[in-house]
Design a protein around this motif. Structure first.
Motif, mmCIF file in Angstrom:
data_model
loop_
_atom_site.group_PDB
_atom_site.id
_atom_site.type_symbol
_atom_site.label_atom_id
_atom_site.label_comp_id
_atom_site.label_asym_id
_atom_site.label_seq_id
_atom_site.Cartn_x
_atom_site.Cartn_y
_atom_site.Cartn_z
ATOM 1 N N THR A 176 0.800 -1.228 0.000
ATOM 2 C CA THR A 176 0.000 0.000 0.000
ATOM 3 C C THR A 176 0.829 1.271 0.000
ATOM 4 O OG1 THR A 176 -0.085 0.116 2.429
ATOM 5 C CG2 THR A 176 -1.824 -1.140 1.302
ATOM 6 N N GLY A 177 2.122 1.181 0.404
ATOM 7 C CA GLY A 177 2.826 2.409 0.725
ATOM 8 C C GLY A 177 2.309 2.946 2.045
ATOM 9 N N GLU A 178 2.887 4.040 2.522
ATOM 10 C CA GLU A 178 2.575 4.508 3.870
ATOM 11 C C GLU A 178 1.289 5.320 3.965
ATOM 12 O OE1 GLU A 178 5.212 7.581 5.485
ATOM 13 O OE2 GLU A 178 6.102 7.759 3.493
ATOM 14 N N GLY A 179 0.561 5.484 2.853
ATOM 15 C CA GLY A 179 -0.621 6.348 2.855
ATOM 16 C C GLY A 179 -1.910 5.679 3.277
ATOM 17 N N GLY A 180 -1.850 4.438 3.746
ATOM 18 C CA GLY A 180 -3.059 3.766 4.199
ATOM 19 C C GLY A 180 -3.718 2.943 3.097
ATOM 20 N N LEU A 181 -4.737 2.204 3.493
ATOM 21 C CA LEU A 181 -5.451 1.312 2.584
ATOM 22 C C LEU A 181 -6.665 2.042 2.014
ATOM 23 C CD1 LEU A 181 -5.701 -1.610 1.455
ATOM 24 C CD2 LEU A 181 -7.168 -2.105 3.435
ATOM 25 N N SER A 182 -6.607 2.321 0.721
ATOM 26 C CA SER A 182 -7.731 3.003 0.065
ATOM 27 C C SER A 182 -8.679 1.971 -0.542
ATOM 28 C CB SER A 182 -7.203 3.923 -1.041
ATOM 29 O OG SER A 182 -6.773 3.161 -2.148
ATOM 30 N N LYS A 200 1.843 6.533 10.685
ATOM 31 C CA LYS A 200 0.875 5.462 10.994
ATOM 32 C C LYS A 200 -0.495 5.722 10.373
ATOM 33 C CE LYS A 200 3.442 4.537 15.222
ATOM 34 N NZ LYS A 200 4.509 5.525 14.882
ATOM 35 N N TYR A 201 -0.484 6.220 9.152
ATOM 36 C CA TYR A 201 -1.737 6.514 8.469
ATOM 37 C C TYR A 201 -2.620 5.274 8.385
ATOM 38 C CZ TYR A 201 0.305 10.949 6.929
ATOM 39 O OH TYR A 201 0.873 12.198 6.884
ATOM 40 N N GLY A 202 -3.885 5.473 8.700
ATOM 41 C CA GLY A 202 -4.866 4.404 8.624
ATOM 42 C C GLY A 202 -4.968 3.540 9.856
ATOM 43 N N VAL A 203 -3.912 3.533 10.684
ATOM 44 C CA VAL A 203 -3.934 2.706 11.903
ATOM 45 C C VAL A 203 -3.501 3.551 13.112
ATOM 46 C CG1 VAL A 203 -3.645 0.468 10.798
ATOM 47 C CG2 VAL A 203 -1.623 1.828 11.314
ATOM 48 N N ARG A 204 -3.837 4.828 13.094
ATOM 49 C CA ARG A 204 -3.431 5.751 14.154
ATOM 50 C C ARG A 204 -4.646 6.241 14.916
ATOM 51 N NH1 ARG A 204 -0.673 10.830 11.975
ATOM 52 N NH2 ARG A 204 -2.030 12.107 13.257
ATOM 53 N N GLY A 241 8.105 13.634 6.106
ATOM 54 C CA GLY A 241 7.497 14.432 5.054
ATOM 55 C C GLY A 241 6.308 15.215 5.565
ATOM 56 N N ILE A 242 5.809 16.118 4.731
ATOM 57 C CA ILE A 242 4.628 16.913 5.050
ATOM 58 C C ILE A 242 3.611 16.739 3.943
ATOM 59 C CG2 ILE A 242 3.712 19.218 5.434
ATOM 60 C CD1 ILE A 242 6.404 20.063 6.497
ATOM 61 N N LEU A 243 2.402 16.347 4.330
ATOM 62 C CA LEU A 243 1.289 16.313 3.389
ATOM 63 C C LEU A 243 0.537 17.633 3.555
ATOM 64 C CD1 LEU A 243 -0.297 14.577 1.330
ATOM 65 C CD2 LEU A 243 -1.749 13.857 3.234
ATOM 66 N N PRO A 244 0.614 18.539 2.564
ATOM 67 C CA PRO A 244 -0.017 19.856 2.719
ATOM 68 C C PRO A 244 -1.526 19.737 2.934
ATOM 69 C CG PRO A 244 1.449 19.809 0.821
ATOM 70 C CD PRO A 244 1.299 18.403 1.281
ATOM 71 N N GLY A 245 -2.044 20.630 3.762
ATOM 72 C CA GLY A 245 -3.469 20.615 4.055
ATOM 73 C C GLY A 245 -4.336 20.734 2.815
ATOM 74 N N ALA A 246 -3.826 21.416 1.779
ATOM 75 C CA ALA A 246 -4.595 21.576 0.542
ATOM 76 C C ALA A 246 -4.878 20.244 -0.130
ATOM 77 C CB ALA A 246 -3.823 22.488 -0.418
ATOM 78 N N LYS A 247 -4.051 19.236 0.139
ATOM 79 C CA LYS A 247 -4.241 17.916 -0.467
ATOM 80 C C LYS A 247 -5.070 16.986 0.419
ATOM 81 C CE LYS A 247 -0.118 17.705 -3.381
ATOM 82 N NZ LYS A 247 1.059 16.887 -3.748
ATOM 83 N N VAL A 248 -5.365 17.430 1.638
ATOM 84 C CA VAL A 248 -6.084 16.569 2.578
ATOM 85 C C VAL A 248 -7.579 16.831 2.434
ATOM 86 C CG1 VAL A 248 -6.284 15.791 4.961
ATOM 87 C CG2 VAL A 248 -4.099 16.654 4.123
ATOM 88 N N ASP A 263 -2.267 20.387 7.593
ATOM 89 C CA ASP A 263 -0.993 19.764 7.256
ATOM 90 C C ASP A 263 -0.783 18.531 8.126
ATOM 91 O OD1 ASP A 263 -0.581 21.828 5.513
ATOM 92 O OD2 ASP A 263 0.917 22.862 6.725
ATOM 93 N N SER A 264 -0.274 17.459 7.519
ATOM 94 C CA SER A 264 0.016 16.236 8.265
ATOM 95 C C SER A 264 1.513 15.942 8.149
ATOM 96 C CB SER A 264 -0.787 15.056 7.722
ATOM 97 O OG SER A 264 -0.532 13.891 8.467
ATOM 98 N N ILE A 265 2.166 15.843 9.285
ATOM 99 C CA ILE A 265 3.618 15.670 9.319
ATOM 100 C C ILE A 265 3.970 14.216 9.598
ATOM 101 C CG2 ILE A 265 5.759 16.339 10.478
ATOM 102 C CD1 ILE A 265 4.411 19.015 11.148
ATOM 103 N N SER A 266 4.814 13.648 8.749
ATOM 104 C CA SER A 266 5.361 12.316 8.993
ATOM 105 C C SER A 266 6.722 12.487 9.672
ATOM 106 C CB SER A 266 5.551 11.548 7.683
ATOM 107 O OG SER A 266 4.328 11.337 7.042
ATOM 108 N N PRO A 267 6.872 12.007 10.897
ATOM 109 C CA PRO A 267 8.175 12.128 11.580
ATOM 110 C C PRO A 267 9.263 11.395 10.812
ATOM 111 C CG PRO A 267 6.440 11.449 13.109
ATOM 112 C CD PRO A 267 5.867 11.326 11.728
#
Length: 497
Positions: A176-182, A200-204, A241-248, A263-267
């Motif tokens: 899936t990669g780290e972005g969760g199960l779509s 921990k996208y999808g399991v957090r 990484g940072i997932l910009p809020g505009a994409k969320v 914004d979502s920050i990946s440590p």
């Protein structure tokens, strides 16, 4: 005659208007270039200086299509890409008049043909291999070649759908990669490896910690066969990484378990993992909660730094061991990453993989921990080399991107991918037709497997996992070649390597 004269007068007037507009434009660009402070070439050479920027941008395309030889381009040359393109047709992949590959380049692998290879009746397909014998629900993986981690979001909806359906058709797994199960990962009902990244996208839970409830929910899906903890990836080891809020948007927020529009920050690493004991505790916990095999993915900088991991596994007992380890090369990377990390940090796979394989074998864990190789492995020779080096499985991301139609436009980070693979622009996504591309994905995987089995047959063994380091030679700087097992002897002497 008068009608013709009128047409000529109109054309002459249009020409004068065009010429005047062009001259006005040139004058405007001249003034702009003279006064702007940012570009010295344009300031000193107004208007004409603009062509330098234009030709620089167009240069990569001219090199790709007109000037570069088949084996010259980076990161993947035309010969590699063309092999994938031909493989996707499912019609065979033969060439004529000899190889275009320079076999004198140091490090080039050359497989050793057997004097008397097995007869056709003695040739076997690759047998399934079990992963996680100690898990409540072990996974019997059917294929040696599978899809590496690419998140929904990093790649588009139709790309994920095509990969899912293609993976199911070919009988391979999809990470899936780290972005969760779509929902799009589940379109084909293929086997899924759920990757748990540092966010921990999808399991957090709401605070970003691992949620047992969500882990159980994911493991209840029969398609989810394994969990992979991502410590690092080849493109950006040690970097989050940072997932910009505009994409969320609402969908991404739901899939990843984060707030809409924020914004979502990946440590840069898992906050609760401060050492190898913590890592083993996390692996054991996830395996206990889900009942599924659990492993981790990483990039290494030295094998010595990882020796304590195997020491702790031996001290604690094999039940606490990871079920698999995925080694990514420092040359990996499907999306955006800082150039210094992509270019300079992390060992290349061809150095890293045999080091970790040897560590595993030296500590007697060959039958307990499966090794997965990942990183720039897109052609049969790449996959065969990795298996000779000790990998049990190989995964590829960019190879499957090529099977989807990727042209290496190098626009993955700009939302302008012309083939619709790494963009969320609905217009560009129209170019990726799932009904066509999923069969190309399946054909590519089947072609890789078939040709790796052909290499195995040629070197004198019945199936790929019987290949050893003695079956491949590496070209040296003086043009001669040396067996891989002489350069890097395997610890497992009984295996005949």
């Amino acid at each position: 005659m008068g009608y013709v004269t009128q047409i000529l007068e109109i054309l002459a007037l249009l020409f004068v208007v065009f010429l005047g507009t062009a001259m006005l434009g040139v004058l405007l660009f001249y003034v702009i270039d003279r006064v702007q402070p940012g570009d010295a070439i344009r300031r000193n050479y107004p208007v004409i200086g603009r062509f330098r920027g234009l030709f620089t941008k167009l240069g990569e395309f001219f090199r790709q299509y007109f000037f570069a030889m088949d084996r010259e381009e980076m990161p993947f040359n035309r010969a590699q890409r063309d092999w994938v393109a031909h493989a996707t047709s499912g019609k065979g992949n033969t060439i004529a008049f000899g190889s275009t590959r320079n076999l004198n380049v140091p490090g080039t692998p050359i497989f050793v043909p057997a004097v008397f290879p097995p007869l056709d009746g003695q040739f076997a397909a690759t047998a399934p291999m079990e992963i996680g014998p100690g898990a409540a629900i072990p996974y019997k993986a059917k294929s040696i070649f599978n899809v590496s981690g690419m998140s929904y979001g990093a790649i588009s909806r139709p790309a994920v759908e095509a990969l899912s359906r293609g993976a199911a058709t070919a009988g391979i797994w999809l990470n899936t990669g780290e972005g969760g199960l779509s929902p799009y990962h589940l379109t084909g009902n293929c086997d899924i490896v759920y990757q748990i990244g540092t966010a921990k996208y999808g399991v957090r839970d709401a605070e970003g910690h691992l949620s047992d409830e969500k882990l159980r929910k994911m493991s209840d899906n029969p398609c989810v066969r394994m969990f992979e903890i991502k410590l690092a990836q080849g493109a950006k080891p040690g970097k989050g990484g940072i997932l910009p809020g505009a994409k969320v948007d609402a969908e991404v927020a739901r899939i990843r378990g984060i707030a809409v529009g924020e914004d979502s920050i990946s440590p840069n690493r898992h906050a609760e993992v401060d050492g190898f004991d913590d890592l083993l505790d996390m692996i054991c916990h996830i395996r206990e909660v889900t009942g599924r095999p659990v492993g981790f993915k990483t990039v290494i900088g030295s094998s010595e730094a990882w020796e304590p991991l195997f020491e702790r596994i031996v001290a604690r007992g094999p039940d606490c061991a990871p079920d698999f380890i995925t080694i990514d090369g420092g040359e990996g990377g499907t999306g955006a990453a800082p150039m210094p990390l992509m270019d300079l940090v992390g060992m290349p796979l061809r150095d890293a993989l045999p080091r970790i394989v040897d560590l595993r074998d030296r500590y007697g864990l060959k039958d307990r921990i499966r090794m997965i190789a990942s990183g720039k492995l897109v052609n049969p020779g790449d996959v065969a080399w990795a298996i000779c080096a000790g990998a049990d499985f190989v995964t590829s991301a960019r190879g499957f991107m090529f099977s989807l139609g990727c042209i290496q436009a190098l626009k993955c980070n700009k939302n302008t991918c012309p083939t619709g693979i790494t963009t969320h622009d609905a217009y560009l996504q129209r170019g990726l037709v799932v009904e066509d591309k999923y069969m190309k994905v399946a054909n590519y995987a089947k072609s890789i497997i078939k040709e790796v089995e052909t290499i195995a047959h040629s070197v004198g063994v019945a199936e790929p996992r019987q290949m050893r380091r003695r079956h491949v030679r590496l070209v040296q700087a003086d043009g001669t070649s040396i067996r891989f097992n002489e350069i890097r002897p395997s610890y497992n002497a009984d295996a005949g390597v």
